[in-house]
Write an enzyme that holds these catalytic residues in place. Structure first.
Site, mmCIF file in Angstrom:
data_model
loop_
_atom_site.group_PDB
_atom_site.id
_atom_site.type_symbol
_atom_site.label_atom_id
_atom_site.label_comp_id
_atom_site.label_asym_id
_atom_site.label_seq_id
_atom_site.Cartn_x
_atom_site.Cartn_y
_atom_site.Cartn_z
ATOM 1 N N ASP A 158 1.021 -1.174 0.021
ATOM 2 C CA ASP A 158 0.479 -0.138 0.030
ATOM 3 C C ASP A 158 0.580 1.571 0.188
ATOM 4 O O ASP A 158 0.748 2.089 0.895
ATOM 5 C CB ASP A 158 -1.146 0.214 1.091
ATOM 6 C CG ASP A 158 -1.807 -1.010 0.986
ATOM 7 O OD1 ASP A 158 -2.180 -1.690 0.241
ATOM 8 O OD2 ASP A 158 -1.889 -1.706 1.877
ATOM 9 N N GLU A 198 -13.026 -0.506 -6.425
ATOM 10 C CA GLU A 198 -12.743 -1.545 -5.579
ATOM 11 C C GLU A 198 -12.718 -1.589 -4.910
ATOM 12 O O GLU A 198 -13.029 -0.990 -3.402
ATOM 13 C CB GLU A 198 -11.586 -3.075 -6.231
ATOM 14 C CG GLU A 198 -11.539 -3.727 -5.048
ATOM 15 C CD GLU A 198 -12.380 -5.170 -5.544
ATOM 16 O OE1 GLU A 198 -13.362 -4.935 -7.011
ATOM 17 O OE2 GLU A 198 -13.028 -6.512 -4.845
ATOM 18 N N GLU A 247 21.721 2.050 6.739
ATOM 19 C CA GLU A 247 19.978 1.648 5.795
ATOM 20 C C GLU A 247 20.392 2.150 5.299
ATOM 21 O O GLU A 247 18.632 2.429 5.230
ATOM 22 C CB GLU A 247 19.230 1.603 7.584
ATOM 23 C CG GLU A 247 18.867 3.683 8.274
ATOM 24 C CD GLU A 247 19.953 4.018 8.719
ATOM 25 O OE1 GLU A 247 21.077 3.246 9.184
ATOM 26 O OE2 GLU A 247 19.430 4.337 9.563
ATOM 27 N N ASN A 283 15.457 6.915 12.857
ATOM 28 C CA ASN A 283 16.593 6.522 13.173
ATOM 29 C C ASN A 283 16.794 4.908 13.207
ATOM 30 O O ASN A 283 16.592 4.372 14.241
ATOM 31 C CB ASN A 283 17.482 7.504 13.868
ATOM 32 C CG ASN A 283 19.002 6.798 13.451
ATOM 33 O OD1 ASN A 283 19.708 7.116 12.745
ATOM 34 N ND2 ASN A 283 19.573 7.395 14.508
ATOM 35 N N ASP A 337 25.298 1.454 11.804
ATOM 36 C CA ASP A 337 25.012 3.230 12.125
ATOM 37 C C ASP A 337 25.121 3.995 11.414
ATOM 38 O O ASP A 337 24.032 4.225 9.941
ATOM 39 C CB ASP A 337 25.205 3.733 13.001
ATOM 40 C CG ASP A 337 24.357 4.793 13.003
ATOM 41 O OD1 ASP A 337 23.323 5.136 12.885
ATOM 42 O OD2 ASP A 337 24.939 5.818 14.604
HETATM 43 O O1 FUB Z 1 -3.538 -3.896 3.007
HETATM 44 C C1 FUB Z 1 -4.495 -4.030 3.231
HETATM 45 C C2 FUB Z 1 -5.589 -3.853 1.590
HETATM 46 O O2 FUB Z 1 -4.923 -4.440 0.587
HETATM 47 C C3 FUB Z 1 -5.430 -2.017 1.785
HETATM 48 O O3 FUB Z 1 -6.251 -1.472 2.740
HETATM 49 C C4 FUB Z 1 -6.431 -2.285 0.083
HETATM 50 O O4 FUB Z 1 -5.656 -1.665 -0.911
HETATM 51 C C5 FUB Z 1 -5.429 -3.852 -0.220
HETATM 52 O O5 FUB Z 1 -3.987 -3.274 -1.411
#
Ligand code: FUB
Length: 464
Positions: free
Chosen positions: A34, A221, A342, A361, A458
């Site tokens: 996401d 969706e 990192e 950090n 680090d």
């Molecule tokens: O990551 C959980 C759910 O899956 C999200 O809220 C949706 O957009 C889908 O990616």
């Protein structure tokens, strides 16, 4: 997982090599999903959700939200978990069931306005919350102590227009928005249903669904993402049926109505969800998405990737496929400034962990013999590097070396830093290196006894 044939990219000379292309997924140390990019003061910050390694009931298992940043699109600095379900008192299982503090940290988005950072997140099943901080890494606090949007929905996406108007979009199975007030933590309740406005869910607005679904009359969706280009507003979204693809619609207003534009990215990548995040950076536009490309990947073990997004002359989006290459670098990395360890183009084996109590950090940890970090497009310049220094800590009897190699994991060795046992305290150690000029990919190869857990790192830097 297939990767570049690094040996084919090796160079014969230590000077002026061509940099290796970036590699997707952009985070290899944990599963991320996401993606929500935002550019501030020249840096691109990427907020993500986080799929836990251990799944509960073989379903989404998500507790916190992560942040990464880049200045070049190929090396990403890990800032760790910037917020979690524990930031919300109303996530307490005594108040609401669902996952309590243990689950439901779904798709986030953050934005900066007038020096404050606002992080909008869904607590799955409990509504959409907002957190506020003085900087991108927190600490974030909940100014409301209750949901900002209490309609049990998901996937908030915030958009700040050039005229200062701000909008919050969200929703599955319908697409909703609210017009945020200037404080960014309340909205105009005169609009829609007490401030919540639902979009017209028609095929003309969001595309014809290829498989009928009584709850979803269009291809929309979830996961809306608002983006503006040349006075045209774009709504990117996760589109069905499952497995999802990415689609988009356009409008002359940030409030719609929307006109379906087509498919941005067809179903691919092995995860049954996908989720768009679009941002402009260094004169280019980038689409962030997720897939199942890391080892152990799947619908609940996803990984964020990025590729350049292009447009036709008429403003329509040029559809694209997922890649392993990712985008080209937009800047060189300066090795003469302190580089957080990192900061990574590709990590093999290591993990990151929080360091001290400074938010954002992290250090490199869980280092075993043969693990490595690749940092791309490092510009050693004309004076050339002569010395390497790093801040490291090891247990009393641990230790090892850091090999410095150019352009591949078995490329030319320019130096090796010996790390003795430091009894847990941080020490800055240095070593001479073969004089190195020009732009290279740098490989830090970690060596030591097979028992592992050799040391933590680090930061590092070179000296001319
Ligand atoms: O990551 C959980 C759910 O899956 C999200 O809220 C949706 O957009 C889908 O990616």
């Amino acid at each position: 997982m297939t990767r570049f044939p690094f040996t084919a990219l090796m160079i014969a000379s230590l000077a002026c090599s061509a940099p290796v292309a970036a590699i997707n997924p952009i985070v290899q140390t944990i599963y991320t999903a996401d993606p929500a990019p935002v550019v501030h003061a020249g840096t691109l910050y990427l907020y993500t959700s986080h799929d836990e390694d251990q799944l509960v009931k073989n379903f989404f298992t998500m507790k916190d939200w992560r942040c990464f940043s880049t200045n070049d699109m190929v090396n990403w600095t890990d800032h760790g978990a910037v917020a979690s379900l524990r930031n919300f008192t109303w996530a307490d299982p005594k108040i609401s069931g669902w996952g309590g503090f243990e689950n439901g940290a779904w798709a986030p988005q953050a934005i900066e306005r007038d020096g404050k950072w606002y992080l909008y997140v869904p607590l799955q099943g409990r509504g959409i919350g907002v957190l506020v901080a003085d900087n991108p890494f927190g600490p974030f606090e909940d100014p409301l102590n209750k949901p900002l949007v209490a309609n049990d929905n998901i996937d908030p996406s915030v958009f700040l227009d050039d005229d200062g108007d701000a909008y919050l979009y969200w929703g599955n199975p319908k697409c909703w928005y609210a017009k945020l007030n200037d404080d960014m933590i309340s909205y105009d309740t005169a609009l829609g249903d007490h401030g919540l406005v639902v979009q017209e869910m028609t095929p003309a607005a969001f595309g014809q669904r290829s498989k009928p679904d009584p709850r979803r009359p269009t291809s929309y969706e979830e996961g809306p993402w608002l983006y503006k280009r040349n006075e045209l507003y774009y709504l990117f979204f996760g589109a069905g049926p499952i497995p999802e693809h990415l689609g988009y619609s356009t409008s002359t207003s940030p409030a719609g109505p929307w006109k379906y534009g087509g498919v941005v990215m067809s179903t691919q990548g092995g995860s049954f969800t996908n989720h768009p995040g679009v941002v402009d950076y260094h004169g280019k536009t980038y689409l962030f998405y997720h897939n199942a490309a890391l080892p152990g990947g799947g619908g609940f073990h996803r990984s964020v990737c990025v590729d350049e997004l292009t447009f036709n002359r008429d403003g329509s989006v040029v559809p694209l496929d997922m890649t392993e290459d990712g985008p080209a670098p937009v800047a060189e990395l300066d090795p003469y400034q302190r580089v957080e360890a990192e900061t990574i183009a590709w990590a093999s084996g290591v993990e990151t962990e929080p360091a001290g109590d400074k938010p954002g950090n992290m250090v490199i940890a869980a280092v075993d013999d043969g693990d490595s970090i690749e940092v791309q497009n490092v510009d050693f310049g004309a004076p050339g590097a002569a010395k390497f220094a790093a801040s490291v800590a090891s247990d009393e009897d641990a230790g090892g070396t850091i090999e410095l190699r150019l352009d591949s994991a078995d490329g030319p060795l320019i130096g090796a830093l010996s790390i003795p046992g430091t009894a847990g305290s941080w020490k800055t150690l240095s070593t001479d290196v073969t004089k190195t000029f020009g732009v290279h990919d740098l490989f830090l190869i970690f060596r030591g006894p097979p028992a592992g857990n050799l040391y933590r790192v680090d930061w590092w830097k070179f000296e001319p």
